[in-house]
Design a protein around this motif. Structure first.
Motif, mmCIF file in Angstrom:
data_model
loop_
_atom_site.group_PDB
_atom_site.id
_atom_site.type_symbol
_atom_site.label_atom_id
_atom_site.label_comp_id
_atom_site.label_asym_id
_atom_site.label_seq_id
_atom_site.Cartn_x
_atom_site.Cartn_y
_atom_site.Cartn_z
ATOM 1 N N LYS A 1 6.176 20.418 -0.936
ATOM 2 C CA LYS A 1 6.699 19.180 -1.240
ATOM 3 C C LYS A 1 5.476 18.149 -0.691
ATOM 4 O O LYS A 1 5.383 17.827 0.572
ATOM 5 N N VAL A 2 5.121 17.154 -1.541
ATOM 6 C CA VAL A 2 4.253 16.135 -1.085
ATOM 7 C C VAL A 2 5.249 15.136 -0.603
ATOM 8 O O VAL A 2 6.536 14.938 -0.985
ATOM 9 N N GLN A 3 4.445 14.213 0.215
ATOM 10 C CA GLN A 3 5.210 12.774 0.681
ATOM 11 C C GLN A 3 4.740 11.611 0.545
ATOM 12 O O GLN A 3 3.722 11.554 0.300
ATOM 13 N N LEU A 4 5.633 10.646 0.530
ATOM 14 C CA LEU A 4 5.189 9.192 0.033
ATOM 15 C C LEU A 4 5.479 8.446 1.384
ATOM 16 O O LEU A 4 6.694 8.530 2.025
ATOM 17 N N TYR A 5 4.543 7.554 1.573
ATOM 18 C CA TYR A 5 4.394 6.529 2.764
ATOM 19 C C TYR A 5 4.142 5.384 2.426
ATOM 20 O O TYR A 5 3.194 5.376 1.246
ATOM 21 N N ALA B 1 0.828 -1.016 0.202
ATOM 22 C CA ALA B 1 0.091 -0.057 -0.138
ATOM 23 C C ALA B 1 0.857 1.342 0.219
ATOM 24 O O ALA B 1 1.910 1.395 0.812
ATOM 25 N N VAL B 2 0.753 2.073 -1.094
ATOM 26 C CA VAL B 2 1.493 3.368 -1.265
ATOM 27 C C VAL B 2 0.866 4.496 -1.207
ATOM 28 O O VAL B 2 -0.352 4.674 -1.874
ATOM 29 N N MET B 3 1.216 5.417 0.011
ATOM 30 C CA MET B 3 0.280 6.780 0.274
ATOM 31 C C MET B 3 1.075 8.063 -0.347
ATOM 32 O O MET B 3 2.037 7.841 0.136
ATOM 33 N N ILE B 4 0.433 8.816 -0.959
ATOM 34 C CA ILE B 4 1.083 10.157 -1.360
ATOM 35 C C ILE B 4 0.126 11.237 -0.539
ATOM 36 O O ILE B 4 -0.995 11.378 -1.103
ATOM 37 N N ALA B 5 0.716 11.946 0.150
ATOM 38 C CA ALA B 5 -0.061 12.963 0.969
ATOM 39 C C ALA B 5 0.622 13.909 1.699
ATOM 40 O O ALA B 5 1.863 14.175 1.343
ATOM 41 N N TYR B 6 -0.084 14.765 2.218
ATOM 42 C CA TYR B 6 0.303 16.000 3.059
ATOM 43 C C TYR B 6 0.050 15.861 4.589
ATOM 44 O O TYR B 6 -0.640 16.737 5.237
ATOM 45 N N PRO B 7 0.595 15.089 5.218
ATOM 46 C CA PRO B 7 0.334 14.847 6.781
ATOM 47 C C PRO B 7 0.762 16.200 7.450
ATOM 48 O O PRO B 7 2.083 16.641 7.001
ATOM 49 N N LEU B 8 0.123 16.642 8.608
ATOM 50 C CA LEU B 8 0.554 18.063 9.081
ATOM 51 C C LEU B 8 0.245 19.246 8.189
ATOM 52 O O LEU B 8 0.949 20.007 8.767
ATOM 53 N N GLY B 9 -0.160 19.193 7.175
ATOM 54 C CA GLY B 9 -0.328 20.298 6.457
ATOM 55 C C GLY B 9 0.828 21.066 6.197
ATOM 56 O O GLY B 9 1.948 20.535 5.625
ATOM 57 N N GLU B 10 0.646 22.403 6.098
ATOM 58 C CA GLU B 10 2.121 23.489 5.845
ATOM 59 C C GLU B 10 3.180 22.974 6.677
ATOM 60 O O GLU B 10 4.212 23.160 6.427
#
Length: 446
Positions: free
Chosen positions: A369-373, A350-359
């Motif tokens: 910059k978007v992040q990958l988990y 499972a690969v997620m591309i997201a913006y945890p914690l926002g700014e």
């Protein structure tokens, strides 16, 4: 005679010999002089050149005319080189900015990096600012009192077509309707309604509602008053002081009653706006998205729809200009998503591309910059949601979750705060069920 002649001849020879020697010496000296003259003459050509140059001055324009075409050609060539350089570096910069490549249909990306490169531009950060509003007799105002503070929520969304439509969570688009917020906000809105009713009188004009409520909020009360029941107001202090007019004499009780009635009649009465004419609720002030690699640029959006079915935490956000940016090379095509959630097995990637914690986490010196988990599916789908071991936190709500090939399998919506690595997503088949019209739009998607 002959002998004399001969002798004279000898003498002549003898006498001439020194002269010849002298002549040879003179010749030698003459040669040195000639050499100097020749050396001097060797400088004459320079003088001649100067003279010739001077004499050729009238022909300079002719020589310039001969050189001008070369100058024109030289500058033209220089211009072409400069333009070529600009074009080259411009194209190079453009290519560098377009790191993602169009995905070939039905090709498995088979790498976290390839999935990230393909979809990083399609995933955006959502910034949602909302606050309390009141509608009084049809007039809407924003409440600017201390308790009614504005709130800001960050989330994630992703483009699914060329019309600027993005999928996110309904709780990102309407945070006041979530189970964890609903009770708190319902209590607040009821209290605000009662407080407004306790101070707002019918003689206040609609244009003065907001200013009057803000100025008199300190005197507001959330205690409920039945219609016609006395309320506390500034002039009410006169009612209490009315007892001072009643003395402790032996006058008849009827006199005291009559006096009290007279005092009550002298107190000015005001009509208050009924609670039935007041509605308090939360509403979006503004909602916008930021693209990957953008700097201080927020694109305004509108909330188009949220899923009707309870438990399906999905919603549609759309750019105000209804056009997906050209920088989005690959949309997340829901037509290529996994529709059979029973095929998703524990242990699969499972690969997620997201913006945890926002700014707080997304902002860098070179922009957003978007992040990958990544992780694994940890529990089978129940038809609506699926669990996976992907580390995340607030701000990742609405993020796309892909399988190892880059196909959408879910939309992230919640996690367990106490324990990292346990998150849940709404399976992708629910997108088609909740928003069937998106399937039609995505047929023309790039």
């Amino acid at each position: 005679m002959n002998n004399d002649q001969h002798e004279s001849g000898e003498d002549f020879k003898e006498n001439r010999q020194p002269e010849n020697n002298s002549k040879n010496n003179e010749f030698s000296e003459t040669s040195d002089l000639e050499k100097e003259i020749q050396d001097g003459n060797s400088e004459k050509p320079s003088d001649d050149v100067v003279e010739n140059t001077a004499s050729s001055q009238p022909t300079i324009p002719v020589e310039n005319k001969k050189k001008n075409p070369y100058k024109i050609a030289f500058f033209s060539l220089g211009g072409i080189i400069i333009l070529g350089g600009i074009s080259f570096f411009g194209y190079k910069f453009y290519k560098e900015s377009q790191t993602a490549e169009p995905i070939v249909e039905n090709v498995c990306l088979d790498s976290d990096t390839k999935i990230y490169d393909a979809y990083k531009d399609a995933v955006v950060m959502v910034k949602h600012r909302y606050g309390y509003f009141a509608r009084i007799k049809g007039k809407e105002i924003q409440l600017s009192v201390p308790e009614a503070t504005e709130e800001t929520l960050y989330g994630t969304a992703f483009f699914v077509d060329e019309n600027g439509n993005m999928i996110s969570n309904s709780h990102v688009l309407q945070p006041w309707n979530t189970a964890e917020n609903k009770e708190r906000i319902l209590t607040n809105t009821n209290n605000f309604k009662l407080k407004i009713a306790s101070i707002l009188t019918t003689d206040i004009s609609e244009d003065g509602y907001e200013t009057f409520i803000a100025s008199n909020w300190g005197n507001a009360s959330s205690e409920y008053y039945e219609e016609g029941e006395d309320r506390d107001y500034d002039e009410g202090s006169e009612a209490n002081s009315g007892e001072d007019f009643v003395t402790s004499t032996d006058s008849a009780p009827s006199d005291r009653v009559e006096t009290s009635v007279d005092i009550a009649a002298s107190i000015p009465q005001k009509d208050y706006v009924s609670t039935e004419d007041i509605e308090v609720y939360m509403k979006t002030l503004d909602i916008a998205v930021a693209l990957h690699d953008s700097t201080d640029e927020w694109l305004p959006c509108t909330v188009e729809k949220v899923a009707d079915e309870e438990g399906v935490d999905l919603g549609i956000l759309q750019l105000s200009n209804k056009t997906t940016p050209n920088t989005v090379v690959n949309i997340v095509n829901i037509e290529n998503s996994i529709t059979d959630d029973r095929s998703l097995k524990p242990g699969e990637k499972a690969v997620m591309i997201a913006y945890p914690l926002g700014e707080d986490l997304a902002q860098t010196n070179s922009g957003v910059k978007v992040q990958l988990y990544n992780g694994q599916i940890s529990k089978e789908s129940d038809g609506t949601k699926i669990q996976y071991s992907v580390t995340s936190t607030h701000g990742a709500s609405g993020a796309p979750v892909f399988n190892h090939c880059g196909q959408l399998i879910a939309v992230n919506f919640s996690g367990v705060e106490q324990i990292q690595g346990y998150n849940f997503g709404i399976v992708s088949k629910q997108i088609r069920s909740a928003f069937p019209f998106l399937s039609v739009k995505s047929e023309t998607a790039r």
